[in-house]
Design a protein around this motif. Structure first.
Motif, short mmCIF file in Angstrom:
data_model
loop_
_atom_site.label_atom_id
_atom_site.label_comp_id
_atom_site.label_asym_id
_atom_site.label_seq_id
_atom_site.Cartn_x
_atom_site.Cartn_y
_atom_site.Cartn_z
N THR A 1 0.81 -1.22 0.00
CA THR A 1 0.00 0.00 0.00
C THR A 1 0.84 1.27 0.00
O THR A 1 0.32 2.36 -0.24
CB THR A 1 -0.95 0.02 1.22
N ASN A 2 2.14 1.15 0.28
CA ASN A 2 3.04 2.30 0.21
C ASN A 2 3.84 2.33 -1.07
O ASN A 2 4.84 3.05 -1.17
CB ASN A 2 3.97 2.32 1.42
N GLY A 3 3.42 1.53 -2.06
CA GLY A 3 3.98 1.64 -3.39
C GLY A 3 5.19 0.77 -3.67
O GLY A 3 5.82 0.91 -4.72
N ILE A 4 5.54 -0.15 -2.76
CA ILE A 4 6.68 -1.04 -2.99
C ILE A 4 6.24 -2.16 -3.93
O ILE A 4 5.13 -2.69 -3.80
CB ILE A 4 7.21 -1.61 -1.66
N SER A 5 7.09 -2.53 -4.86
CA SER A 5 6.75 -3.55 -5.85
C SER A 5 6.57 -4.91 -5.18
O SER A 5 7.06 -5.16 -4.07
CB SER A 5 7.83 -3.64 -6.92
N LEU A 6 5.88 -5.81 -5.88
CA LEU A 6 5.61 -7.14 -5.33
C LEU A 6 6.91 -7.90 -5.06
O LEU A 6 7.05 -8.56 -4.02
CB LEU A 6 4.73 -7.93 -6.30
N ASN A 7 7.85 -7.82 -5.98
CA ASN A 7 9.11 -8.55 -5.80
C ASN A 7 9.87 -8.05 -4.58
O ASN A 7 10.35 -8.84 -3.75
CB ASN A 7 9.97 -8.41 -7.06
N ASP A 8 9.98 -6.73 -4.43
CA ASP A 8 10.67 -6.16 -3.27
C ASP A 8 9.93 -6.48 -1.97
O ASP A 8 10.55 -6.70 -0.92
CB ASP A 8 10.83 -4.65 -3.43
N THR A 9 8.61 -6.49 -2.03
CA THR A 9 7.81 -6.83 -0.85
C THR A 9 8.10 -8.26 -0.40
O THR A 9 8.32 -8.53 0.78
CB THR A 9 6.32 -6.67 -1.16
N ILE A 10 8.09 -9.17 -1.35
CA ILE A 10 8.33 -10.59 -1.03
C ILE A 10 9.73 -10.77 -0.44
O ILE A 10 9.91 -11.46 0.58
CB ILE A 10 8.15 -11.45 -2.30
N GLN A 11 10.73 -10.16 -1.06
CA GLN A 11 12.09 -10.32 -0.57
C GLN A 11 12.27 -9.70 0.82
O GLN A 11 12.97 -10.25 1.67
CB GLN A 11 13.08 -9.69 -1.56
N SER A 12 11.62 -8.56 1.06
CA SER A 12 11.74 -7.90 2.37
C SER A 12 11.13 -8.76 3.46
O SER A 12 11.73 -8.95 4.53
CB SER A 12 11.05 -6.53 2.33
N VAL A 13 9.93 -9.26 3.23
CA VAL A 13 9.25 -10.08 4.24
C VAL A 13 10.02 -11.38 4.47
O VAL A 13 10.17 -11.83 5.62
CB VAL A 13 7.80 -10.36 3.81
N ASN A 14 10.53 -11.97 3.41
CA ASN A 14 11.29 -13.21 3.56
C ASN A 14 12.54 -12.99 4.40
O ASN A 14 12.86 -13.78 5.31
CB ASN A 14 11.67 -13.74 2.18
N ALA A 15 13.27 -11.90 4.14
CA ALA A 15 14.47 -11.61 4.92
C ALA A 15 14.12 -11.31 6.38
O ALA A 15 14.83 -11.73 7.30
CB ALA A 15 15.22 -10.42 4.29
N LEU A 16 13.02 -10.61 6.59
CA LEU A 16 12.59 -10.30 7.96
C LEU A 16 12.29 -11.58 8.74
O LEU A 16 12.72 -11.73 9.89
CB LEU A 16 11.35 -9.40 7.91
#
Length: 728
Positions: free
Chosen positions: A582-597
């Motif tokens: 919802t803050n405009g981050i792409s799907l790929n970056d979202t997936i990688q961020s959550v996975n790393a977290l």
């Protein structure tokens, strides 16, 4: 805009528009140069022609009032009627583009000036002025069509100044003093609104026209032109300072003209006082908003770039470097405890030939157990083999503990390196978006002009986050050209679909085309969710539903295990994904961020599945993202389409390979998302119970299927999400 305003309001605006057209045509009809007002009336006629028949009627009424009550020569009315017939003839056969009409009207005016037997030089001058006035008046067509202050660019402001002053000049033969007061009040208003640069060109042009009317106006013209130079030297923003400087600046007039204290003094004082008591609101300067917006974007872009630089530095701290060999440190400890005072120390640690095999076996013994041959060698060559083996065994335990800590630190360091790299990438992406900006009016305008479309007006109105209108004014465009060329090019640029809401071509090919396009969603989603927890404390499955622009998102996550811990992990996963998207981050970056977290948080103890669907409500294109999740099933006309992906859950490896599948959904398609609490044969379960679905709402279907599944078995938390694609 017609789609925004109420019908009663639109009716009132139309009546006001006709009144203004009538008033302007009346005023310009009484402005005579060489006994004719055609050089003003004919250009304004063309503006009315482009605006439609209502405007032409208002124009004719204004001319008629002048002819009947003020003895305006009826020739202007006749020439306007002839021009109307010629342009209608061109419309019928579509034989002329609008860009050639000013030349045609100039030719008609030139023929008339020659007909009334004005001298050659005057005929040439009036013909040139007719063309200039036509270009000035036609630049204001969007203002007359839409009546919006946002359309007042600097060029149009200059043209509007000329029109206002020409209309005011019509009063000169009847009351010279009143006309001069009105002109001065208009000048003060323009100064108050910081439009002096836009005022001067029109003022000089109008002064020339006044001199052509009568050279006796020379002193009056100088009396309002000369004081303006003071306002260039001393900027003023308040009414009181403007009026004060206005009075002071007129002290120079007696040195340059035949100053009549009673006449000129009254004009100066009256105009200054009237301006001072006039109620006015200070509007923003013309085109200043784009400058302010650009300045703000530049400041924000600098801040984002500084964050990018910061994360680059933080990422550099975690760059992969070879780990130091800690075993040599422990060999040094053994040396200090045993070999430092040994008589064979120089032999074992020979400076020229390097360390003895006994030293190399120390390094080996720290990492692994000795073989029988190694122990025999130690007993044969070491002076104190028992102490040697005891020290190696003692330090081996410490070394292995440190080694395990180092391995964990290395893994964490790699995870942090990946996470900071990802954040750095996100900030760079955001910075790039700031540089490009959203596709707004000016970008669309520039792009379409690159295809040589003549856009006079473009405005974007948002009805909601995903619904907007484009109001466009065009020259020289037929309906076929708009539908087959203009709209497809615009849709390709925006990467969005547009529907025609309004298209008006009042004067067809020669005129001004008014177009309203609408971008809106064509589908909406009905959905239902049902959950059942194995433990009464909490359900380990979580789901979320949200929207972003023209997309709807449905996500289901299963935390490994059951209970509160699984629920916390799955809900955290979905909440972070929602916030990023919802803050405009792409799907790929979202997936990688959550996975790393998750990988850093759980330290490989617990993992989380993710099943997400992104549905574009405009074209029905649906994106499926699955990580360790069960297959999703699409039910279409009794056909079951399975969407599956054999991937690992989130939080195990980093980086995670992005797995995306796309399907184009149709009306009445149904989607079934389930967690692994359902049996592994959900396809057969769906096929067996399809006859129970009917036209029920997805909420009822979800509850029904959950009841049927509970009757069979419940070995885990169960969640089912049912979606139905419906057309607006």
């Amino acid at each position: 805009m017609e789609l925004i305003l109420s019908p009663s309001r639109m009716k009132k605006i139309r009546y006001q528009f006709i009144f203004y057209i009538t008033l302007i045509s009346f005023l310009i009809s009484i402005v005579h140069i060489y006994s004719t007002s055609l050089l003003f009336a004919l250009p304004f006629f063309y503006v009315c022609f482009m605006c439609g028949y209502q405007s032409i009627i208002g124009y004719a009424i204004g001319l008629g009032i002048g002819v009947i009550f003020l003895d305006v020569p009826y020739d202007v009315f006749v020439i306007s009627a002839i021009s109307f017939v010629i342009l209608e003839f061109c419309l019928l056969f579509q034989s002329m583009k609008s860009r050639y009409v000013p030349y045609l009207l100039t030719l008609i005016g030139g023929i008339y000036y020659a007909y009334i037997q004005i001298d050659l030089l005057s005929t040439l001058l009036l013909t040139i002025l007719t063309y200039i006035n036509t270009m000035i008046f036609t630049s204001l067509t969007p203002i007359f069509m839409h009546g919006e202050a946002e359309l007042l660019t600097h060029e149009r402001m200059k043209a509007l100044t000329v029109v206002i002053l020409i209309c005011t000049m019509g009063l000169l033969p009847y009351s010279q003093m009143s006309t001069m007061i009105l002109i001065r009040i208009f000048i003060l208003i323009m100064i108050y609104h910081e439009c002096l640069d836009d005022l001067l060109p029109g003022l000089f042009y109008s002064a020339m026209l006044m001199l052509l009317m009568d050279l006796g106006y020379k002193d009056d013209i100088l009396s309002f032109l000369l004081p303006l130079f003071f306002f260039y030297m001393i900027p003023c923003h308040k009414k009181s300072t403007i009026v004060s400087l206005y009075f002071v600046s007129h002290l120079i007039l007696p040195f340059f003209l035949d100053f009549q204290y009673t006449y000129h003094g009254f004009i100066v004082v009256a105009s200054g006082l009237i301006f001072f008591i006039l109620p006015m609101r200070l509007h923003k300067p013309v085109l200043s908003s784009s400058y302010q917006e650009m300045t703000f974007k530049q400041q924000l872009s600098k801040q984002v770039d500084s964050f990018c630089h910061l994360f680059e530095q933080m990422t550099a701290l975690f760059t992969k470097a070879p780990a130091p060999n800690r075993s040599l440190e422990y060999v040094g400890y053994i040396y200090e405890d045993m070999c430092q005072n040994c008589s064979s120390q120089t032999t074992c640690f020979h400076k020229k030939y390097g360390p003895h095999r006994l030293v190399k076996l120390m390094n080996k013994g720290l990492k692994e157990s000795y073989s029988e041959a190694d122990e025999d060698f130690i007993h044969q060559y070491c002076l104190n083999p028992e102490k040697y083996l005891a020290l190696v065994q003692q330090y081996r335990k410490d070394y292995r503990k440190i080694r395990r800590v180092q391995e964990e630190y290395k893994v964490m360091k790699n995870d942090l390196y990946h996470q900071f790299s990802l954040l750095n990438h996100v900030f760079h992406q955001f910075s790039h978006q700031l540089e490009i900006g959203h596709i707004e009016e000016k970008h669309i305008y520039e792009h379409m002009e690159g295809y040589h479309f003549q856009l006079a007006h473009l405005k974007k109105y948002y009805e909601s986050q995903s619904v907007y209108y484009l109001e466009i004014g065009l020259y020289d465009m037929t309906r076929e050209e708009i539908e087959n060329e203009f709209i497809p090019i615009l849709e390709a640029y925006l990467n969005e679909t547009l529907d025609i809401e309004v298209i008006k071509t009042p004067m067809h090919q020669l005129g001004y085309t008014y177009l309203v396009l609408k971008h809106h969603t064509r589908y909406f989603i009905q959905y239902g969710v049902s959950q059942c927890a194995k433990e009464s404390i909490a359900c380990g499955d979580s789901y979320t539903i949200f929207s972003m622009n023209e997309n709807d998102y449905f996500a289901l996550s299963d935390g490994m295990g059951q209970g509160q811990k699984a629920s916390d992990d799955s809900s955290l996963t979905l909440d972070v994904m929602k916030q990023l998207i919802t803050n405009g981050i792409s799907l790929n970056d979202t997936i990688q961020s959550v996975n790393a977290l998750l990988k850093i948080k759980n330290r490989n103890d617990m993992f989380t599945t993710v099943d997400m669907i992104e549905i574009n409500l405009v074209n029905g294109v649906t994106t499926f993202m699955k990580y360790g999740a069960c297959p999703t099933y699409i039910l279409r006309d009794h056909e079951i389409i399975e969407v599956e992906s054999k991937t690992l859950p989130m939080g195990i490896i980093s980086p995670l390979e992005t797995m995306i599948q796309k399907q184009t959904l149709k009306e009445n398609d149904m989607i079934f998302m389930v967690s692994d609490g359902f049996s592994g044969h959900f396809r057969e379960f769906l096929k067996d119970n399809e006859y129970l679905i009917g036209d029920d709402h997805p909420k009822d279907i979800a509850h029904l299927f959950m009841t049927l599944a509970n009757d069979e078995q419940r070995n885990d938390d169960m969640t089912i999400m049912v979606l139905k694609i419906c057309k607006q």
